[in-house]
Every structure is written in structure tokens, then in C-alpha cells.
Design a protein around this motif. Structure first.
Motif, PDB file in Angstrom:
ATOM      1  N   SER A   1      42.302 -11.268 115.927  1.00 15.94           N
ATOM      2  CA  SER A   1      42.418 -11.444 114.482  1.00 15.94           C
ATOM      3  C   SER A   1      42.093 -10.170 113.706  1.00 15.94           C
ATOM      4  N   THR A   2      41.488  -9.188 114.371  1.00 15.46           N
ATOM      5  CA  THR A   2      41.110  -7.953 113.666  1.00 15.46           C
ATOM      6  C   THR A   2      41.646  -6.677 114.306  1.00 15.46           C
ATOM      7  N   ILE A   3      42.002  -6.714 115.587  1.00 19.04           N
ATOM      8  CA  ILE A   3      42.460  -5.519 116.300  1.00 19.04           C
ATOM      9  C   ILE A   3      43.944  -5.658 116.675  1.00 19.04           C
ATOM     10  N   PRO A   4      44.799  -4.735 116.227  1.00 16.72           N
ATOM     11  CA  PRO A   4      46.194  -4.752 116.682  1.00 16.72           C
ATOM     12  C   PRO A   4      46.255  -4.425 118.175  1.00 16.72           C
ATOM     13  N   TYR A   5      46.727  -5.364 118.943  1.00 20.62           N
ATOM     14  CA  TYR A   5      46.862  -5.088 120.368  1.00 20.62           C
ATOM     15  C   TYR A   5      48.183  -5.617 120.909  1.00 20.62           C
ATOM     16  N   LEU A   6      48.573  -5.048 122.046  1.00 20.06           N
ATOM     17  CA  LEU A   6      49.820  -5.395 122.710  1.00 20.06           C
ATOM     18  C   LEU A   6      49.507  -6.181 123.979  1.00 20.06           C
ATOM     19  N   VAL A   7      50.374  -7.128 124.282  1.00 21.29           N
ATOM     20  CA  VAL A   7      50.254  -7.932 125.493  1.00 21.29           C
ATOM     21  C   VAL A   7      51.381  -7.546 126.443  1.00 21.29           C
ATOM     22  N   PHE A   8      51.037  -7.264 127.682  1.00 22.07           N
ATOM     23  CA  PHE A   8      52.046  -7.000 128.709  1.00 22.07           C
ATOM     24  C   PHE A   8      52.197  -8.244 129.584  1.00 22.07           C
ATOM     25  N   PRO A   9      53.420  -8.660 129.895  1.00 22.38           N
ATOM     26  CA  PRO A   9      53.602  -9.703 130.908  1.00 22.38           C
ATOM     27  C   PRO A   9      53.004  -9.222 132.233  1.00 22.38           C
ATOM     28  N   ARG A  10      52.447 -10.123 132.989  1.00 19.84           N
ATOM     29  CA  ARG A  10      51.794  -9.719 134.243  1.00 19.84           C
ATOM     30  C   ARG A  10      52.723  -8.921 135.165  1.00 19.84           C
ATOM     31  N   PRO A  11      53.986  -9.330 135.350  1.00 17.44           N
ATOM     32  CA  PRO A  11      54.857  -8.526 136.224  1.00 17.44           C
ATOM     33  C   PRO A  11      55.109  -7.121 135.680  1.00 17.44           C
ATOM     34  N   PHE A  12      55.045  -6.946 134.363  1.00 15.04           N
ATOM     35  CA  PHE A  12      55.282  -5.637 133.766  1.00 15.04           C
ATOM     36  C   PHE A  12      54.157  -4.675 134.130  1.00 15.04           C
ATOM     37  N   PHE A  13      52.927  -5.166 134.146  1.00 15.14           N
ATOM     38  CA  PHE A  13      51.789  -4.345 134.565  1.00 15.14           C
ATOM     39  C   PHE A  13      51.970  -3.824 135.987  1.00 15.14           C
ATOM     40  N   GLN A  14      52.647  -4.609 136.799  1.00 20.68           N
ATOM     41  CA  GLN A  14      52.763  -4.286 138.212  1.00 20.68           C
ATOM     42  C   GLN A  14      53.829  -3.232 138.493  1.00 20.68           C
ATOM     43  N   LEU A  15      54.620  -2.869 137.476  1.00 19.54           N
ATOM     44  CA  LEU A  15      55.623  -1.827 137.651  1.00 19.54           C
ATOM     45  C   LEU A  15      54.970  -0.454 137.558  1.00 19.54           C
ATOM     46  N   VAL A  16      55.388   0.458 138.383  1.00 23.82           N
ATOM     47  CA  VAL A  16      54.827   1.809 138.373  1.00 23.82           C
ATOM     48  C   VAL A  16      55.205   2.510 137.066  1.00 23.82           C
ATOM     49  N   GLY A  17      54.189   3.038 136.394  1.00 18.43           N
ATOM     50  CA  GLY A  17      54.435   3.837 135.205  1.00 18.43           C
ATOM     51  C   GLY A  17      54.300   3.130 133.882  1.00 18.43           C
ATOM     52  N   THR A  18      54.060   1.805 133.897  1.00 22.17           N
ATOM     53  CA  THR A  18      53.972   1.088 132.616  1.00 22.17           C
ATOM     54  C   THR A  18      52.592   1.203 131.981  1.00 22.17           C
ATOM     55  N   GLY A  19      51.571   1.472 132.783  1.00 19.52           N
ATOM     56  CA  GLY A  19      50.231   1.635 132.227  1.00 19.52           C
ATOM     57  C   GLY A  19      49.305   0.492 132.582  1.00 19.52           C
ATOM     58  N   LYS A  20      48.200   0.405 131.836  1.00 16.53           N
ATOM     59  CA  LYS A  20      47.185  -0.589 132.137  1.00 16.53           C
ATOM     60  C   LYS A  20      46.367  -0.914 130.890  1.00 16.53           C
ATOM     61  N   PRO A  21      45.526  -1.948 130.934  1.00 18.27           N
ATOM     62  CA  PRO A  21      44.715  -2.299 129.761  1.00 18.27           C
ATOM     63  C   PRO A  21      43.888  -1.115 129.276  1.00 18.27           C
ATOM     64  N   GLY A  22      43.882  -0.924 127.970  1.00 15.97           N
ATOM     65  CA  GLY A  22      43.157   0.182 127.368  1.00 15.97           C
ATOM     66  C   GLY A  22      44.057   1.320 126.929  1.00 15.97           C
ATOM     67  N   ASP A  23      45.326   1.316 127.362  1.00 16.61           N
ATOM     68  CA  ASP A  23      46.261   2.338 126.913  1.00 16.61           C
ATOM     69  C   ASP A  23      46.542   2.168 125.418  1.00 16.61           C
ATOM     70  N   LEU A  24      46.887   3.277 124.767  1.00 18.74           N
ATOM     71  CA  LEU A  24      47.155   3.270 123.332  1.00 18.74           C
ATOM     72  C   LEU A  24      48.644   3.386 123.054  1.00 18.74           C
ATOM     73  N   GLY A  25      49.016   3.064 121.813  1.00 23.99           N
ATOM     74  CA  GLY A  25      50.413   3.178 121.419  1.00 23.99           C
ATOM     75  C   GLY A  25      50.578   3.031 119.923  1.00 23.99           C
ATOM     76  N   MET A  26      51.827   3.105 119.481  1.00 18.79           N
ATOM     77  CA  MET A  26      52.168   2.944 118.074  1.00 18.79           C
ATOM     78  C   MET A  26      53.297   1.932 117.957  1.00 18.79           C
ATOM     79  N   ALA A  27      53.222   1.085 116.924  1.00 17.38           N
ATOM     80  CA  ALA A  27      54.287   0.121 116.647  1.00 17.38           C
ATOM     81  C   ALA A  27      54.832   0.381 115.249  1.00 17.38           C
ATOM     82  N   PHE A  28      56.151   0.354 115.112  1.00 17.66           N
ATOM     83  CA  PHE A  28      56.823   0.603 113.841  1.00 17.66           C
ATOM     84  C   PHE A  28      57.794  -0.531 113.560  1.00 17.66           C
TER      85      PHE A  28
END
Length: 270
Positions: A146-173
Motif C-alpha cells: 500500500s505504500t511501496i511501488p513494487y513489481l511481482v514476477f511470476p515464479r517461472p519468470f524468476f527461474q529464467l537466466v537473466g531476469t533478476g531476483k527479489p530486491g532488484d530495482l527498476g522504473m515504470a512509465f
């Protein structure tokens, strides 16, 4: 460049239908497709993005996300909690303990907060947690949707090489409201297309009371999500972070790849 102004330039360029930018002007190359969503990333693999109009609102981590009074009731537009316990798998799904903290005296039940501003609510968890806080039943351990903008990754997406992991940062437009926000990757979702994010993220992009129960309150249109995979490795601790810290970190990473002018060249490739 001021990010808010730059985001406006990006959105105006898109809304004006400008499609004259050549792929050679964009340092993001074709990478892969995930459930019909095209992903592009830089040659050094330090950033990638996608554009989608799909929205799914996550309340996890919010102290008032789920309430016992809503158990067994239809998931309507309103209720005691921000979201329905059934969306957390409670009480019938085996995976609910990954979303709700269990009661130490009866692990088959979800723990109810005995005191504080969210007294009477369950404790909702996120995949990203404060490892220094060993109390699973402390809401401060998790990322508040309710206070922090965060992104959710589907579990299989996390398992792909190169997608990252919890704690990574980004920008949404948001390409229509011209609003932008920095975010942190904070939760794991089901095997669905990309596009799930926290209440706070959709609010920051122009939403009006985003409702996880029925998906209402989200600004319509496409959103560009830019992720900096493994950027979490540049910090001594994954969590906690202030929103200011998330913004500063994401802005620094964006500047390192050329800033908003780069995204202006790439966004029209959608």
C-alpha cells in the motif's frame, strides 16, 4: 534530466504516434518472449524492458491486506481487508503459508495481529523480506504494497537466466497518464503473464484507489517496465529501503544506460 518531465516527453512522443525511430538508435536488442510479451535488453545484460497493458494488483505485505472476517465470503469489491483471503490461498490451498504468516500455536491457521494499527488482520508476507528481522509475524519484515511501488514476477519468470531476483530495482512509465515511478522487485506470483504490481505502483501511475479484489481503479493504457537485473547485488542489504532510496537507486541506474532519451528511442518499438 528531471524524470517527471522526461516521462512526459516519452508519453507525448508515444501518444503522437511517432514511429520513426530505428532499432539501431535503441541499445536494447530482441531477447526473448514470455507469454506473448516481448522483452528487449542491453548487450551488457544490465537492463531489459517490456511494455504491457495487463494489470493485476497485489496487496501482499500490506498490514491490512487480509482479514479473518472475509474468510469464506465471495470476493466482492469491498470487505474488511484490502484483498480476499481466497486470493492468498487461505484457508484451502496448501500454499497459503507462503503468503500469510502461520500461528505458532496452531500452524494450520493464519496468525492474527494482536495489537497495533492493523490489530485483527492477518500478517501478509512478500518474497522480499528483512533478513535481519527474524520475526515472521512482524509486518515490518515485509514490503508494504500500500505504500511501496513494487513489481511481482511470476515464479517461472524468476527461474529464467537473466531476469533478476527479489530486491532488484527498476522504473515504470505509464504511456498515457505520463506518470512514472521507481520500483523494487518484491514478490513472486503465479504462472501468469507479466503485469502484476503493488497497489502503490498503480496508484503512482495515475490509478484511483486500485482495488486488488476486482482490479478496478487502475489507469488504462500501456506501461513500460524497465528492470535492472541483479542490481540488488550492489547493496549490502536487500531490504528494507525507503521509497527515496529506491528512487535514487533506480535513477542512477537509468542514467548509466543513457537516461530517458534512450527509452524514448526504444519505446516506439512496441
Amino acid at each position: 534530466m528531471n524524470l517527471l518531465l522526461a516521462a512526459g516527453v516519452l508519453a507525448v512522443s508515444l501518444l503522437g504516434g511517432a514511429r520513426q525511430t530505428e532499432a539501431a538508435d535503441c541499445p536494447f536488442d530482441e531477447w526473448r518472449t514470455y507469454k506473448n510479451t516481448e522483452l528487449r535488453r542491453t548487450a551488457d545484460r544490465k537492463a531489459y524492458f517490456w511494455i504491457t497493458s495487463r494489470t493485476a494488483i497485489d496487496a501482499d505485505g500490506a498490514p491490512k491486506a487480509y482479514h479473518p472476517d472475509d474468510v469464506g465470503k465471495p470476493c466482492g469489491a469491498t470487505g474488511a481487508g484490502l484483498d480476499c483471503p481466497s486470493n492468498a490461498g487461505y484457508p484451502n490451498k496448501s500454499w497459503w503459508p507462503t503468503v500469510l504468516a502461520s500461528d505458532p500455536t496452531n500452524p494450520s491457521k493464519a496468525f492474527v495481529q494482536p495489537s497495533g494499527p492493523a490489530k485483527g488482520f492477518f500478517v501478509s508476507k512478500t518474497a522480499l523480506q528483512d533478513s535481519a528481522n527474524g520475526n515472521e509475524r512482524d509486518t515490518a519484515r515485509y514490503v508494504d504494497a500500500s505504500t511501496i511501488p513494487y513489481l511481482v514476477f511470476p515464479r517461472p519468470f524468476f527461474q529464467l537466466v537473466g531476469t533478476g531476483k527479489p530486491g532488484d530495482l527498476g522504473m515504470a512509465f505509464h504511456l498515457e497518464t505520463q506518470k512514472q515511478t521507481a520500483f523494487i522487485v518484491a514478490d513472486i506470483g503465479p504462472d501468469e503473464p507479466l503485469g502484476e504490481s503493488s497497489i502503490a505502483l498503480f496508484k503512482a501511475l495515475g490509478g484511483n484507489n486500485p482495488n486488488p479484489r476486482n482490479g478496478s481503479g487502475v489507469a488504462s493504457g500501456k506501461v513500460l517496465y524497465l528492470v535492472f537485473p541483479r542490481s540488488v547485488d550492489q547493496r549490502p542489504r536487500k531490504w528494507p529501503m525507503t521509497q527515496e532510496g529506491i528512487e535514487q537507486g533506480a535513477e542512477t541506474l537509468l542514467d548509466a544506460i543513457g537516461g530517458m532519451s534512450v527509452l524514448q528511442a526504444c519505446a516506439t518499438l512496441d
